[in-house]
Design a protein around this motif. Structure first.
Motif, PDB file in Angstrom:
ATOM      1  N   TYR A   1       0.577  -1.094  -0.001  1.00 45.48           N
ATOM      2  CA  TYR A   1      -0.061   0.014   0.016  1.00 45.48           C
ATOM      3  C   TYR A   1       0.945   1.277   0.150  1.00 45.48           C
ATOM      4  CZ  TYR A   1      -3.752  -3.035   1.909  1.00 45.48           C
ATOM      5  OH  TYR A   1      -4.676  -4.071   1.978  1.00 45.48           O
ATOM      6  N   ASP A   2       0.608   2.230  -0.830  1.00 42.66           N
ATOM      7  CA  ASP A   2       1.420   3.325  -0.951  1.00 42.66           C
ATOM      8  C   ASP A   2       0.915   4.406  -1.691  1.00 42.66           C
ATOM      9  OD1 ASP A   2       3.512   5.307  -0.785  1.00 42.66           O
ATOM     10  OD2 ASP A   2       4.843   3.883  -1.805  1.00 42.66           O
ATOM     11  N   THR A   3       0.358   5.599  -1.076  1.00 44.27           N
ATOM     12  CA  THR A   3      -0.213   6.503  -1.711  1.00 44.27           C
ATOM     13  C   THR A   3       0.890   7.571  -2.274  1.00 44.27           C
ATOM     14  OG1 THR A   3       0.049   8.390  -0.143  1.00 44.27           O
ATOM     15  CG2 THR A   3      -1.860   6.908   0.002  1.00 44.27           C
TER      16      THR A   3
ATOM     17  N   ALA B   1      -6.983   4.224  -1.177  1.00 42.34           N
ATOM     18  CA  ALA B   1      -7.368   4.473  -2.620  1.00 42.34           C
ATOM     19  C   ALA B   1      -8.820   5.639  -2.556  1.00 42.34           C
ATOM     20  CB  ALA B   1      -7.738   3.378  -3.220  1.00 42.34           C
ATOM     21  N   ASP B   2      -8.394   6.694  -3.041  1.00 41.13           N
ATOM     22  CA  ASP B   2      -9.567   7.886  -3.078  1.00 41.13           C
ATOM     23  C   ASP B   2      -9.317   8.691  -4.162  1.00 41.13           C
ATOM     24  OD1 ASP B   2     -11.875   8.978  -2.414  1.00 41.13           O
ATOM     25  OD2 ASP B   2     -10.985  10.221  -0.888  1.00 41.13           O
ATOM     26  N   GLY B   3     -10.276   9.046  -4.993  1.00 39.42           N
ATOM     27  CA  GLY B   3     -10.297   9.912  -6.332  1.00 39.42           C
ATOM     28  C   GLY B   3      -9.071   9.715  -7.117  1.00 39.42           C
ATOM     29  N   ASP B   4      -7.934  10.555  -7.254  1.00 37.69           N
ATOM     30  CA  ASP B   4      -6.955   9.983  -8.329  1.00 37.69           C
ATOM     31  C   ASP B   4      -5.962   9.493  -7.445  1.00 37.69           C
ATOM     32  OD1 ASP B   4      -6.882  12.595  -6.639  1.00 37.69           O
ATOM     33  OD2 ASP B   4      -4.901  13.153  -7.809  1.00 37.69           O
ATOM     34  N   ILE B   5      -5.972   9.465  -6.359  1.00 37.00           N
ATOM     35  CA  ILE B   5      -4.759   8.510  -5.477  1.00 37.00           C
ATOM     36  C   ILE B   5      -5.294   7.024  -5.139  1.00 37.00           C
ATOM     37  CG2 ILE B   5      -3.377   8.662  -3.265  1.00 37.00           C
ATOM     38  CD1 ILE B   5      -3.178  11.219  -4.919  1.00 37.00           C
ATOM     39  N   GLN B   6      -4.936   6.131  -6.017  1.00 33.04           N
ATOM     40  CA  GLN B   6      -5.359   4.705  -5.838  1.00 33.04           C
ATOM     41  C   GLN B   6      -4.355   3.833  -5.448  1.00 33.04           C
ATOM     42  OE1 GLN B   6      -8.507   3.349  -6.933  1.00 33.04           O
ATOM     43  NE2 GLN B   6      -9.059   5.626  -6.538  1.00 33.04           N
TER      44      GLN B   6
ATOM     45  N   TYR C   1      -3.954 -14.422   5.357  1.00 35.34           N
ATOM     46  CA  TYR C   1      -4.484 -14.249   4.017  1.00 35.34           C
ATOM     47  C   TYR C   1      -5.103 -12.967   3.751  1.00 35.34           C
ATOM     48  CZ  TYR C   1      -7.544 -14.500  -0.224  1.00 35.34           C
ATOM     49  OH  TYR C   1      -7.929 -14.344  -1.375  1.00 35.34           O
ATOM     50  N   GLY C   2      -4.630 -12.332   2.512  1.00 30.82           N
ATOM     51  CA  GLY C   2      -5.378 -10.841   2.187  1.00 30.82           C
ATOM     52  C   GLY C   2      -5.508 -10.628   0.619  1.00 30.82           C
ATOM     53  N   ASP C   3      -6.269  -9.761   0.364  1.00 25.75           N
ATOM     54  CA  ASP C   3      -6.418  -9.241  -0.837  1.00 25.75           C
ATOM     55  C   ASP C   3      -6.606  -7.664  -1.131  1.00 25.75           C
ATOM     56  OD1 ASP C   3      -9.627  -8.900  -2.318  1.00 25.75           O
ATOM     57  OD2 ASP C   3      -9.149  -9.330  -0.125  1.00 25.75           O
ATOM     58  N   ILE C   4      -5.856  -7.208  -2.146  1.00 20.29           N
ATOM     59  CA  ILE C   4      -5.740  -6.051  -2.345  1.00 20.29           C
ATOM     60  C   ILE C   4      -6.295  -5.423  -3.814  1.00 20.29           C
ATOM     61  CG2 ILE C   4      -3.950  -4.026  -2.518  1.00 20.29           C
ATOM     62  CD1 ILE C   4      -2.226  -5.130  -0.901  1.00 20.29           C
ATOM     63  N   THR C   5      -7.107  -4.318  -3.878  1.00 25.31           N
ATOM     64  CA  THR C   5      -7.564  -3.885  -5.094  1.00 25.31           C
ATOM     65  C   THR C   5      -7.308  -2.452  -5.287  1.00 25.31           C
ATOM     66  OG1 THR C   5      -9.687  -3.234  -4.198  1.00 25.31           O
ATOM     67  CG2 THR C   5      -9.444  -5.326  -5.091  1.00 25.31           C
ATOM     68  N   ASN C   6      -7.556  -1.703  -6.201  1.00 23.16           N
ATOM     69  CA  ASN C   6      -7.457  -0.134  -6.483  1.00 23.16           C
ATOM     70  C   ASN C   6      -5.950   0.270  -6.320  1.00 23.16           C
ATOM     71  OD1 ASN C   6     -10.470  -0.952  -5.809  1.00 23.16           O
ATOM     72  ND2 ASN C   6     -10.655   1.238  -6.546  1.00 23.16           N
ATOM     73  N   ASN C   7      -5.055  -0.745  -6.618  1.00 20.71           N
ATOM     74  CA  ASN C   7      -3.722  -0.282  -6.488  1.00 20.71           C
ATOM     75  C   ASN C   7      -2.761   0.131  -7.589  1.00 20.71           C
ATOM     76  OD1 ASN C   7      -1.455  -0.102  -4.644  1.00 20.71           O
ATOM     77  ND2 ASN C   7      -1.204  -2.013  -4.235  1.00 20.71           N
ATOM     78  N   ASP C   8      -3.449   0.978  -8.346  1.00 16.37           N
ATOM     79  CA  ASP C   8      -2.770   1.728  -9.605  1.00 16.37           C
ATOM     80  C   ASP C   8      -1.490   1.940  -9.350  1.00 16.37           C
ATOM     81  OD1 ASP C   8      -5.465   1.938  -9.655  1.00 16.37           O
ATOM     82  OD2 ASP C   8      -5.631   2.409 -11.638  1.00 16.37           O
ATOM     83  N   LEU C   9      -1.232   2.829  -8.145  1.00 15.05           N
ATOM     84  CA  LEU C   9       0.034   3.414  -8.066  1.00 15.05           C
ATOM     85  C   LEU C   9       1.075   2.614  -7.650  1.00 15.05           C
ATOM     86  CD1 LEU C   9      -1.116   6.454  -5.719  1.00 15.05           C
ATOM     87  CD2 LEU C   9      -0.313   6.526  -7.990  1.00 15.05           C
ATOM     88  N   ASN C  10       0.936   1.203  -7.297  1.00 15.79           N
ATOM     89  CA  ASN C  10       1.951   0.310  -6.987  1.00 15.79           C
ATOM     90  C   ASN C  10       2.058  -0.916  -8.004  1.00 15.79           C
ATOM     91  OD1 ASN C  10       2.720   1.800  -4.357  1.00 15.79           O
ATOM     92  ND2 ASN C  10       0.746   1.244  -3.987  1.00 15.79           N
TER      93      ASN C  10
ATOM     94  N   ASN D   1      -3.947  -4.478 -11.108  1.00 15.41           N
ATOM     95  CA  ASN D   1      -3.778  -3.572  -9.781  1.00 15.41           C
ATOM     96  C   ASN D   1      -4.295  -4.136  -8.580  1.00 15.41           C
ATOM     97  OD1 ASN D   1      -6.449  -3.279 -10.291  1.00 15.41           O
ATOM     98  ND2 ASN D   1      -6.711  -1.112 -10.566  1.00 15.41           N
ATOM     99  N   PHE D   2      -4.681  -5.384  -8.651  1.00 17.63           N
ATOM    100  CA  PHE D   2      -5.108  -6.087  -7.717  1.00 17.63           C
ATOM    101  C   PHE D   2      -4.652  -7.619  -7.583  1.00 17.63           C
ATOM    102  CE2 PHE D   2      -7.194  -7.441 -11.591  1.00 17.63           C
ATOM    103  CZ  PHE D   2      -7.380  -8.855 -11.422  1.00 17.63           C
ATOM    104  N   GLY D   3      -4.701  -8.379  -6.214  1.00 17.06           N
ATOM    105  CA  GLY D   3      -4.349  -9.569  -6.024  1.00 17.06           C
ATOM    106  C   GLY D   3      -4.583 -10.058  -4.824  1.00 17.06           C
ATOM    107  N   ASP D   4      -4.189 -11.511  -4.608  1.00 15.49           N
ATOM    108  CA  ASP D   4      -4.152 -11.806  -3.013  1.00 15.49           C
ATOM    109  C   ASP D   4      -3.076 -12.710  -2.774  1.00 15.49           C
ATOM    110  OD1 ASP D   4      -4.776 -14.035  -4.716  1.00 15.49           O
ATOM    111  OD2 ASP D   4      -6.314 -14.597  -3.656  1.00 15.49           O
TER     112      ASP D   4
END
Lengths: 400, 400, 400
Positions: free
Chosen positions: A228-230, A337-342, A369-378, A385-388
């Motif tokens: 995670y990184d804005t 993840a909000d607005g242009d900061i994904q 166990y985790g999953d991440i979405t909306n991670n365009d920046l990373n 931009n997603f994965g588990d």
């Protein structure tokens, strides 16, 4: 002078990850996160009292080998009028119970995403007052801090001081005197107003100032990258943080939850809002409980009813003690993840088993166990931009 | 074994600077020096005695975070015939009273320009003898040193050993026995002959040797750049240093002055001469005095008549102690511009206010005004080689 | 908690070297190795016991200035059934007597080539059991280790764990009870099976994994480069090590010898074999002996009959003690050249003089003559792959 320290040895494995997560970690969707063996903490420090009701504390973090850091480094006073304890130096900011708790007592190997993301590495240069009421019903801390992490750099250089005022008010709503604290309820609220440097990169020479409007964290495990990184949020002028804590403890059972929200104000752009929460339930199979410190509002050292030991007896047998056994499950959520900061939105569950050998030593196991979405920046270019992910970890630790 | 340490927290501001000074600091006449918050010193060390009249001492400087350094690191003997105390290792060179004084006892936050410029960071690898007469009238130290600063590198590599012989002879001309040293006069002379490596850059592999014929310093405050800097002086074969010290103390009043000159001999070029001086007057508003150590010829720890404290009393009032208050003013001069080496010439005045909370803790304030000319070597191309500046600083410190 | 440390100050000179050796060291046959002054060791650490028969130890190496490292960092148990002492963390691997011996007690300033080459920097992350028989006749240690040196990096990152199992069985064949150990014979055998990562560079991201199939060392002195170096051996899949030790001690005389062989298995290439040995004879001119520790199978602290001292006496004379004087000679051999891996083959003789001031302090002198051939991998292009060298060294040391 008292000397103290802690040793944490970790092993982490990544038995299964999707291409998106590979990309967050390695920059290549085809290359998975690598396992690791590491000295997680190698602390050594000193503290003591000085004439005039003064005190000092320094704590070194030597686990990095060539990359030495420090942690608590402060001087201060005890028993002042109004301020009670007043500390000047590098110290923990007053928000996030799981960060306020010592890593010696954390129930899970790594702290929840939201706690780390909104308060990376926790300690800052500042001045902070600590107090509590005589009946131990309330305690609080508040102060003013610079927002830069200096434990690796030693200081901060910029005409924009990037100051922050922050405080925490904590209440022990219920305390079972009869059992000397095997039952208690804790509630707290904390907040921060942080002024960040909108023009750090363009106006300060040699990049000496960097905007602190950036929120990032690893996946509740140790990895090379922060998944995670804005990034530094363009135009960020200030942000506000609001945080809630609750703990309910009933003998060997403990339920803990926190929720935090950050609002970032921006010049020339819409504000963005990030938030997260977690909750965990822990249970001592062997009947102990997690003690509570009512003066500072944080978890205290757990004591096994019987230490773990294994020795030869005179008559050629083996005598043993079992230590304390604790299981726990955590649900955790983070939305950066909000607005242009994904910068990533995800949740994770962690199952934990802790074997306390003594009050000063334990062996921990975590499965995540985790999953991440909306991670365009990373996500690397062209990668999802997603994965588990699945993560396994274990830690041997002592403190002294 | 005794353990010891010190914590110094600094804040510096630069409220006004001319374009020339901007250039010295940032390389851009339009970008001013940036403010800073910093852990100035984070020391932790150990010392002790060993069988056979031996002793050891090690002192770590951890304020840099990742950039750990060491300070005193030596072994030695006490009470030897002829040599008295003999120390082998990294230790202070024997010139410059204000450098010989511990940073715990310095009256101003940073040392005078000339003291720092001619003896950067003070400590070197060497062998040194320390002695004093039985009546404490005279004391001296002398030794042979390598000239390289090794506290960040750990050692020196070059076939040219760049050795230096240096010594200091110190006399306590007057000592008021009746007041146990509230009055005294100190005079000292010190000198050094330093052989530098003329061909360090061309003849040693991988730049392992660097000529130590370089004199530089910051403006009696902490900055990114050293505003005075001769660079490595081309052709420098050796240099000589001559230094004078004087202290006159009358109860709460103290007048201190030093003067130093360096002559650099060069092959294929004219010799150059650099020099500097300072004087300061300090006064304890609360009547204390600055003690003197007659065995080593240096300032000692000042003790407030009454420690600072502030506590609640039984009857709901507040009791307090005021600590000790000291004011001081310093004039300082440095000339590192001669012939083709125009490394800066300037002077500065500093006003200081020190609030000693206890013998082990104080709060310092400094205001500095200075100007520099003849600074061709440190001015960016096309920018002025002169300028003036205002600096404000404050320090919280304890030692233990 | 016990605190401890050691200070070693070294000076090294290179009075004569052939062009080949110049090339190994500096990359230029015309530029010779440079002299050096260095803090060789600056150690500070803590150890202690914890409840439940547990223990901990941490030891910092601060001689590098900015480049801090750690050494022993572990937790563990004493007096367990079966395992006796069990340690988890960064600790010495169980082969090579001269590496197992503390640097405080080594007879020569630097360890033999073969011992360093086959076990660079000795300590690794691992789990190890230590035991001995009640009659002190036998002792052993064995464990499993990761092969990466982490004392400068703090951890290891790779899906290939590069594990190693290793053990040592040691016997005190003879122990002269009558003289409390002034006579003894020690024999030991040690071995290791190490699985290395054949594809470290191609399959791990960001070079996070590096194959540990590499053997290299300096010429039994401190230099910039390692003159013996196989480089990472292409295709290496695993290697086996077999080691023999022997010590014969007769009062002031001591004869020590070790031999080690490594077989490297390779995928797609012939296996290679490296080997080496050394023997030394030491003698106390003043009649002391080198003690032996029968619980762990290693040299112990030597005690002079009379400490060195030099003091003024009451009647204006000087009284003195002479300390202990030891001479020693070592022959050493190392062959890291086999097949396509021509990483150097050579031998060296070292003459040593040790002046023990006290049990905790000594002054060492070493003279080394050696020659190296078959060193294609470390010779610059067009320079000879062979050469000889003379080295002089001296060390001042204390420990506490």
């Amino acid at each position: 002078m008292q000397l103290f320290g802690r040793l944490h040895f970790d092993a982490w494995g990544f038995p299964g990850d999707s291409p998106g997560v590979n990309g967050f970690e390695t920059g290549d969707p085809n290359v998975s996160p690598q396992d690791r063996l590491t000295i997680r903490r190698l602390r050594f420090g000193a503290e003591g009292d000085l004439p005039g009701n003064m005190l000092y504390r320094l704590d070194l973090e030597l686990a990095g080998g060539n990359e030495t850091e420090f942690r608590d480094v402060y001087l201060g006073w005890k028993e002042l009028p109004v301020f009670q304890e007043l500390l000047i130096g590098n110290q923990k900011r007053p928000y996030g119970l799981d960060h306020i708790n010592s890593s010696r007592y954390n129930v899970f190997m790594e702290r929840p995403s939201v706690i780390e993301a909104f308060n990376q590495d926790n300690r800052r240069l500042g001045i902070q007052s600590w107090g509590y009421t005589d009946d131990l019903g309330w305690n609080w801390r508040y102060g003013v801090f610079n927002q830069r992490i200096v434990q690796d750099e030693g200081g901060y250089v910029s005409d924009h001081w990037q100051p922050e005022v922050a405080g925490r008010l904590s209440n022990t709503l219920w305390w079972d005197e009869a059992s000397d604290g095997r039952g208690y309820i804790h509630l707290a609220i904390a907040g921060s107003y942080a002024n960040t440097d909108q023009n750090a990169l363009t106006e300060n020479f040699a990049g000496s100032g960097v905007s602190e409007a950036r929120f990032r964290t690893r996946p509740e495990a140790r990895t090379e990258s922060r998944w995670y990184d804005t990034g530094v949020i363009p135009g960020a002028d200030d942000y506000e943080l609001l945080a809630f804590e609750s703990v309910v403890n009933l003998g060997p059972w403990q339920l803990v939850g926190e929720q935090q929200t950050i609002w970032v104000d921006r010049i020339g752009a819409e504000p963005v809002r990030f938030h997260g929460a977690y909750a965990y339930l822990s249970y001592f199979l062997t009947g102990e409980h997690v003690p509570w410190d009512r003066e500072t509002g944080q978890l205290d050292r757990a004591h096994p009813f019987e230490n773990f030991f294994l020795v030869n007896t005179c008559n050629s047998g083996v005598a043993s003690g079992m230590g304390a056994w604790q299981v726990a499950a955590r649900w955790s959520y983070l939305d950066t993840a909000d607005g242009d900061i994904q910068g990533g939105r995800g949740d994770a569950i962690t199952a934990a088993l802790n074997w306390y050998w003594t009050p000063y030593a334990k062996w921990q196991f975590n499965y995540i166990y985790g999953d991440i979405t909306n991670n365009d920046l990373n996500a690397p270019l062209g990668a999802p931009n997603f994965g588990d992910y699945h993560i396994l970890g274990t830690r041997f630790q002592v403190d002294f």
